[in-house]
Design a protein around this motif. Structure first.
Motif, PDB file in Angstrom:
ATOM      1  N   VAL A 147      -8.657   4.155  -8.302  1.00  0.00           N
ATOM      2  CA  VAL A 147      -7.404   4.475  -7.177  1.00  0.00           C
ATOM      3  C   VAL A 147      -7.208   5.709  -6.974  1.00  0.00           C
ATOM      4  N   GLY A 148      -7.056   6.576  -5.398  1.00  0.00           N
ATOM      5  CA  GLY A 148      -6.537   7.769  -5.060  1.00  0.00           C
ATOM      6  C   GLY A 148      -5.505   8.234  -5.955  1.00  0.00           C
ATOM      7  N   ARG A 149      -5.018   9.511  -6.275  1.00  0.00           N
ATOM      8  CA  ARG A 149      -4.151  10.458  -6.390  1.00  0.00           C
ATOM      9  C   ARG A 149      -2.334   9.010  -5.500  1.00  0.00           C
ATOM     10  N   LEU A 150      -2.580   9.222  -4.352  1.00  0.00           N
ATOM     11  CA  LEU A 150      -1.962   9.538  -3.518  1.00  0.00           C
ATOM     12  C   LEU A 150      -1.760   7.959  -3.742  1.00  0.00           C
ATOM     13  N   ALA A 151      -2.547   7.264  -3.840  1.00  0.00           N
ATOM     14  CA  ALA A 151      -2.417   5.284  -3.110  1.00  0.00           C
ATOM     15  C   ALA A 151      -1.368   4.851  -3.749  1.00  0.00           C
ATOM     16  N   ALA A 152      -0.642   5.184  -4.919  1.00  0.00           N
ATOM     17  CA  ALA A 152       0.179   3.871  -4.561  1.00  0.00           C
ATOM     18  C   ALA A 152       1.169   4.325  -3.483  1.00  0.00           C
ATOM     19  N   TRP A 175      -8.998  -7.790  -8.645  1.00  0.00           N
ATOM     20  CA  TRP A 175      -9.792  -6.372  -9.284  1.00  0.00           C
ATOM     21  C   TRP A 175      -8.520  -5.010 -10.301  1.00  0.00           C
ATOM     22  N   THR A 176     -10.093  -5.295 -10.553  1.00  0.00           N
ATOM     23  CA  THR A 176      -9.419  -4.094 -12.162  1.00  0.00           C
ATOM     24  C   THR A 176      -9.124  -2.599 -11.589  1.00  0.00           C
ATOM     25  N   VAL A 177      -7.879  -1.655 -12.215  1.00  0.00           N
ATOM     26  CA  VAL A 177      -8.883  -0.682 -11.856  1.00  0.00           C
ATOM     27  C   VAL A 177      -9.333   0.320 -13.155  1.00  0.00           C
ATOM     28  N   SER A 178      -9.896   1.047 -12.414  1.00  0.00           N
ATOM     29  CA  SER A 178     -11.172   1.415 -13.872  1.00  0.00           C
ATOM     30  C   SER A 178     -10.766   3.665 -14.037  1.00  0.00           C
ATOM     31  N   GLY A 179     -10.044   3.017 -12.720  1.00  0.00           N
ATOM     32  CA  GLY A 179     -10.193   5.049 -13.085  1.00  0.00           C
ATOM     33  C   GLY A 179      -8.968   5.109 -11.650  1.00  0.00           C
ATOM     34  N   ARG A 180      -8.630   6.767 -11.457  1.00  0.00           N
ATOM     35  CA  ARG A 180      -8.483   7.550 -10.899  1.00  0.00           C
ATOM     36  C   ARG A 180      -9.028   9.127 -10.368  1.00  0.00           C
ATOM     37  N   PHE A 181      -8.437   9.052  -9.404  1.00  0.00           N
ATOM     38  CA  PHE A 181      -9.496  10.566  -9.011  1.00  0.00           C
ATOM     39  C   PHE A 181      -8.577  11.138  -8.186  1.00  0.00           C
ATOM     40  N   ALA A 182      -8.909  12.457  -7.627  1.00  0.00           N
ATOM     41  CA  ALA A 182      -8.430  13.171  -6.665  1.00  0.00           C
ATOM     42  C   ALA A 182      -9.458  13.617  -6.304  1.00  0.00           C
ATOM     43  N   SER A 183      -8.877  14.640  -4.759  1.00  0.00           N
ATOM     44  CA  SER A 183     -10.185  15.276  -3.635  1.00  0.00           C
ATOM     45  C   SER A 183      -8.764  16.328  -2.800  1.00  0.00           C
ATOM     46  N   GLY A 184      -8.531  17.176  -3.712  1.00  0.00           N
ATOM     47  CA  GLY A 184      -8.392  18.203  -3.501  1.00  0.00           C
ATOM     48  C   GLY A 184      -7.331  17.930  -2.196  1.00  0.00           C
ATOM     49  N   GLY A 185      -6.473  16.614  -2.269  1.00  0.00           N
ATOM     50  CA  GLY A 185      -5.530  16.670  -0.489  1.00  0.00           C
ATOM     51  C   GLY A 185      -6.059  16.113   0.683  1.00  0.00           C
ATOM     52  N   SER A 186      -7.154  15.963   0.514  1.00  0.00           N
ATOM     53  CA  SER A 186      -7.351  15.119   1.260  1.00  0.00           C
ATOM     54  C   SER A 186      -7.234  14.426   1.753  1.00  0.00           C
ATOM     55  N   ALA A 187      -7.696  12.412   2.912  1.00  0.00           N
ATOM     56  CA  ALA A 187      -7.291  11.665   3.042  1.00  0.00           C
ATOM     57  C   ALA A 187      -7.392  10.977   2.252  1.00  0.00           C
ATOM     58  N   TYR A 188      -8.944  11.068   1.547  1.00  0.00           N
ATOM     59  CA  TYR A 188      -9.125  10.104   0.533  1.00  0.00           C
ATOM     60  C   TYR A 188      -8.253   9.685  -0.721  1.00  0.00           C
ATOM     61  N   GLU A 189      -7.630  10.453  -1.013  1.00  0.00           N
ATOM     62  CA  GLU A 189      -6.956  10.132  -1.609  1.00  0.00           C
ATOM     63  C   GLU A 189      -5.443   9.063  -1.903  1.00  0.00           C
ATOM     64  N   SER A 190      -5.393   8.790  -0.744  1.00  0.00           N
ATOM     65  CA  SER A 190      -4.786   7.139  -0.313  1.00  0.00           C
ATOM     66  C   SER A 190      -5.355   6.194  -0.266  1.00  0.00           C
ATOM     67  N   GLU A 191      -7.160   6.412  -1.090  1.00  0.00           N
ATOM     68  CA  GLU A 191      -7.609   5.113  -0.753  1.00  0.00           C
ATOM     69  C   GLU A 191      -7.502   4.494  -2.028  1.00  0.00           C
ATOM     70  N   ILE A 192      -8.527   2.792  -2.116  1.00  0.00           N
ATOM     71  CA  ILE A 192      -9.106   2.511  -2.987  1.00  0.00           C
ATOM     72  C   ILE A 192     -10.331   2.210  -2.772  1.00  0.00           C
ATOM     73  N   TRP A 193     -11.103   2.537  -3.720  1.00  0.00           N
ATOM     74  CA  TRP A 193     -12.556   2.627  -3.912  1.00  0.00           C
ATOM     75  C   TRP A 193     -13.165   1.426  -4.683  1.00  0.00           C
ATOM     76  N   CYS A 194     -14.058   0.519  -4.365  1.00  0.00           N
ATOM     77  CA  CYS A 194     -15.156  -0.244  -4.915  1.00  0.00           C
ATOM     78  C   CYS A 194     -15.964  -0.598  -4.493  1.00  0.00           C
ATOM     79  N   ARG A 195     -16.975  -0.989  -5.799  1.00  0.00           N
ATOM     80  CA  ARG A 195     -18.455  -1.051  -5.060  1.00  0.00           C
ATOM     81  C   ARG A 195     -19.183  -1.824  -4.074  1.00  0.00           C
ATOM     82  N   LEU A 196     -19.596  -1.392  -3.086  1.00  0.00           N
ATOM     83  CA  LEU A 196     -19.650  -1.750  -1.643  1.00  0.00           C
ATOM     84  C   LEU A 196     -19.983  -3.603  -1.188  1.00  0.00           C
ATOM     85  N   GLU A 197     -21.185  -4.224  -2.605  1.00  0.00           N
ATOM     86  CA  GLU A 197     -21.888  -5.052  -2.365  1.00  0.00           C
ATOM     87  C   GLU A 197     -21.158  -6.181  -2.682  1.00  0.00           C
TER      88      GLU A 197
END
Length: 384
Positions: A147-152, A175-197
């Motif tokens: 999850v991104g830094r601003l996903a909550a 889905w289980t949360v396995s990590g958190r990421f940051a992106s220098g204030g970009s729009a990605y920080e509000s997203e949730i990422w998972c495996r494509l497949e």
């Protein structure tokens, strides 16, 4: 001859209740200015830091500027890699990121649900999205998300609800949360990422939303764009990522103009409120002002003293609001259509907020001071 500086300061202390109420009113107006300017600056920073000039996005021509509505064939990444040169390739991995991106309803363990932005990614994605940094936990495996830094903030939930080890539910799967990421204030920080497949299986989709390509110094975005135009059967278009977010800046221009209009209206309302309070303050000091004129002080000196009082109050209110804005507002997450971003109380916001505060002090004090000085000295001395 001017009145002593201490005279205006002592006058503020003689009426503590009126001074306190005026200070609170001025501080509230300036705080509203800080909120709106911080919103504008945060939105602009989020969009300006989201693009990478070396990255080209390929997505559907029918989606216009909304990549969430894009749908392209799953074989397009392979076609791009085989047909277009200039992509970065290291350690046997081409820096081409196929992604599935969409908005969906996300529910946490507390049964709180909100609209989230989910992106299906591969191991090549962090090679292309170079601003993304994993700050906690690990890259997602099967059935996991990061999850991104601003996903909550985007979901409207607390940070604890999406902490590591917590479970999220979307697209009918846990889905289980396995990590958190940051992106220098970009729009990605509000997203949730998972495996494509995994995301494709959950959504029962085999297509993609977009392909992100990292170009080498020898690569050309024009070559990618030319390939997209030649392959009309694929119905795809290419655009530099920086150009894409620049177009979003233009898309949100009316929102920024509206926000600046709010700043002007709040400032105008504050000026009228300041005028009202200063008229009341000066009305009770008619005899004092007349006495000052009788003992030899010129009208200009009296006006400057009254303006000094207004500016002192306004500067104090601006300072109080500035401290509160820096400690409480700066970095506060705000939900928006594009995701979420942090309010930014930077030097520009401080300059505008404090400038409006001082303007309130000058403009609010000047008209009532001039009105009080228009009366005849003899008549004012007899007033109650």
């Amino acid at each position: 001859m001017l009145l002593p500086w201490e005279y205006g300061v002592r006058n503020l202390a003689r009426r503590p209740l009126r001074t306190l109420l005026t200070l609170i009113a001025l501080a509230t107006v300036v705080m509203l200015v800080f909120v709106v300017v911080g919103f504008i600056r945060g939105l602009e920073r989020s969009l300006s830091t989201s693009g990478d000039d070396d990255v080209v996005l390929v997505y559907s021509v029918n989606s216009e500027e909304n990549i969430e509505n894009s749908a392209i064939a799953a074989q397009i990444p392979a076609l791009l890699t085989a047909s277009v040169g200039g992509t970065v390739s290291r350690f046997g991995m081409t820096h081409v990121s196929p992604e599935l991106y969409m908005g969906t309803r996300v529910k946490n363990e507390l049964d709180e649900a909100g609209l989230g932005l989910v992106r299906g990614v591969t191991l090549a994605t962090p090679l292309v999205r170079r601003s993304v940094r994993l700050v906690e936990g690990s890259w997602p495996r099967a059935g996991e998300v990061i999850v991104g830094r601003l996903a909550a903030a985007k979901l409207g939930s607390s940070e604890d609800a999406i902490a590591l080890g917590k479970t999220l539910e979307f697209e009918g799967k846990q889905w289980t949360v396995s990590g958190r990421f940051a992106s220098g204030g970009s729009a990605y920080e509000s997203e949730i990422w998972c495996r494509l497949e995994d995301f494709q299986a959950a959504t029962k989709r085999q297509d993609l939303s977009l392909v992100a390509m990292l170009l080498s110094p020898e690569g050309s975005a024009g070559e990618v764009s030319l390939f997209c135009k030649e392959r009309t059967d694929l119905e795809i278009r290419a655009i530099r990522e920086t150009d894409y977010y620049a177009s979003l800046q233009q898309h949100y221009r009316p929102v920024r103009l509206l926000a600046w209009s709010v700043v002007v209206m709040v400032s105008a309302a504050g000026i009228f409120a300041g005028l009202n309070m200063m008229y009341g303050a000066v009305a009770g000091r008619v005899r004092e002002i007349a006495t000052l004129q009788a003992v030899g002080f010129r009208r200009r000196a009296i006006v400057l003293s009254l303006v000094q009082e207004g500016v002192l109050l306004a500067a104090s209110g601006s300072l109080l609001s500035g401290v509160l804005a820096l400690t409480a507002l700066n970095g506060m997450a705000v939900r928006f259509t594009m995701g979420a971003f942090a309010l930014r109380i930077d030097s520009v916001a401080i300059l505008i907020g404090c400038g409006v505060g001082v303007l309130l002090g000058v403009v609010g004090a000047l008209p009532p001071a001039l009105k009080a000085l228009r009366s005849e000295v003899a008549t004012s001395l007899k007033s109650v």
